[in-house]
Enzyme design. Sequence first.
Site, PDB file in Angstrom:
ATOM      1  N   LYS A 111       0.646  -1.008   0.027  1.00 38.42           N
ATOM      2  CA  LYS A 111       0.290   0.392  -0.092  1.00 38.42           C
ATOM      3  C   LYS A 111       0.859   1.196  -0.398  1.00 38.42           C
ATOM      4  O   LYS A 111       1.010   2.616  -0.270  1.00 38.42           O
ATOM      5  CB  LYS A 111      -1.498  -0.146   1.031  1.00 38.42           C
ATOM      6  CG  LYS A 111      -2.029  -0.552   1.602  1.00 38.42           C
ATOM      7  CD  LYS A 111      -3.200  -0.746   0.103  1.00 38.42           C
ATOM      8  CE  LYS A 111      -4.165  -1.834  -0.052  1.00 38.42           C
ATOM      9  NZ  LYS A 111      -5.064  -1.802  -0.574  1.00 38.42           N
ATOM     10  N   LYS A 194      -6.538 -15.440 -14.409  1.00 34.47           N
ATOM     11  CA  LYS A 194      -7.039 -15.290 -13.621  1.00 34.47           C
ATOM     12  C   LYS A 194      -8.743 -14.291 -13.826  1.00 34.47           C
ATOM     13  O   LYS A 194      -8.141 -13.251 -14.138  1.00 34.47           O
ATOM     14  CB  LYS A 194      -7.254 -15.738 -12.210  1.00 34.47           C
ATOM     15  CG  LYS A 194      -6.931 -15.029 -11.156  1.00 34.47           C
ATOM     16  CD  LYS A 194      -7.280 -14.863 -10.098  1.00 34.47           C
ATOM     17  CE  LYS A 194      -7.369 -14.186  -8.978  1.00 34.47           C
ATOM     18  NZ  LYS A 194      -7.784 -14.216  -7.458  1.00 34.47           N
ATOM     19  N   LYS A 197     -12.197  -8.728 -11.823  1.00 37.43           N
ATOM     20  CA  LYS A 197     -12.846  -6.717 -12.775  1.00 37.43           C
ATOM     21  C   LYS A 197     -12.431  -6.230 -13.017  1.00 37.43           C
ATOM     22  O   LYS A 197     -12.256  -5.653 -13.528  1.00 37.43           O
ATOM     23  CB  LYS A 197     -13.409  -6.650 -10.900  1.00 37.43           C
ATOM     24  CG  LYS A 197     -14.467  -6.211 -10.807  1.00 37.43           C
ATOM     25  CD  LYS A 197     -15.265  -5.653  -9.515  1.00 37.43           C
ATOM     26  CE  LYS A 197     -14.841  -6.422  -8.128  1.00 37.43           C
ATOM     27  NZ  LYS A 197     -15.776  -7.731  -7.548  1.00 37.43           N
TER      28      LYS A 197
END
Length: 332
Positions: A111, A194, A197
């Site tokens: 992050k 895979k 979204k």
Amino acid sequence: MQTVVSGIRPTGKLHLGNYFGAVRNFLEMQENYRSYFFIADIHSLTTHPTPGDLHGSVRQVLAEYLAMGLDPEKCSLFIQSDVPEIMELYTYMNMNAYLGELERSASFKEKIRTQKDNVNAGLLTYPVLMAVDILIHKADFVPVGKDQAQHLEMTRQFGNRFNRLYDVDFFPEPQAYSHTGELVKVPGLTGQGKMSKSGGEGDAVFFDEDDKVIQKKIMRAKTDAGPQEMNAEKPIEILNLFDLMGLVCENDVIEKFNDDYNNCTIRYGDMKKQLAEDMLKFVGPIRDRIREVKSDDAFLSSAAKIGAEKARESAVKTVKEVREIIGFRKFY
Ligand code: AMP
């Protein structure tokens, strides 16, 4: 009965990968475990402190999980922010989580790189909140992927440290949930990875999507010129299509196309048409149910209420005991 806890990110519509990789396992778990599935709306603030439509995102996910068969009577499907005890335990557990170990967490390091201008304290203590989600129900099992193994290890560490500090045998050590079946990886319709979204337009088959859109995506999936010799090895795009067939088509249908491939007589157009047809048979009823549930305010509200009540029952008990262990006593 053993207890299992799992979090769900409120990130909008679910796709086929989510169903076979996560929801299907939840459906199994709710039959055999005391199951707590929560929509992690508080966690989501660490990336988006002012989310555009927090309630709408939570509602979508709640409706989809209910439509897919999570049963408020069998499990506790709850919204994290409906259980304020989580925040209380988070405060206590933060007191014995150390800066060094939090800074070393892989998700924090990532992050720092990906949201440089929003490195907030919530990000740093994310593993503590995650541990609390699990410990507050004294979970025995947590279904986690490899990427979450470190968080589970930290959860055990925080729980054990609490036990040691206060000289109690209070929090059990949660283990990674491994179900008997193999872990499925649902491939996307574009590219080699895979289904996701973020895989770009056309990669994922979402449940809350119209027939025509799904059909189009499948018909556009990448293929090649076809096998040039008998029993040729399948390139990844073709393997992906067969994998997707494996999820929704009958065995004899798959065998037929497999034979066609091996004999070099395969027609990809026909194969994709068949895949689209069977995909719609599978997705259609779930989609219709999602749309029904989404507009059924009474059902959503009662499901969220039952879920919160069950989760709070367990959370209130844990926090009350933790308060006693720490030594808080009331004067009145
Ligand atoms: P996400 O919201 O993308 O983190 O997905 C939620 C869960 O769905 C993940 O923890 C995975 O277990 C599962 N999942 C997502 N995409 C796939 C996929 N393509 N194949 C298998 N499982 C998936």
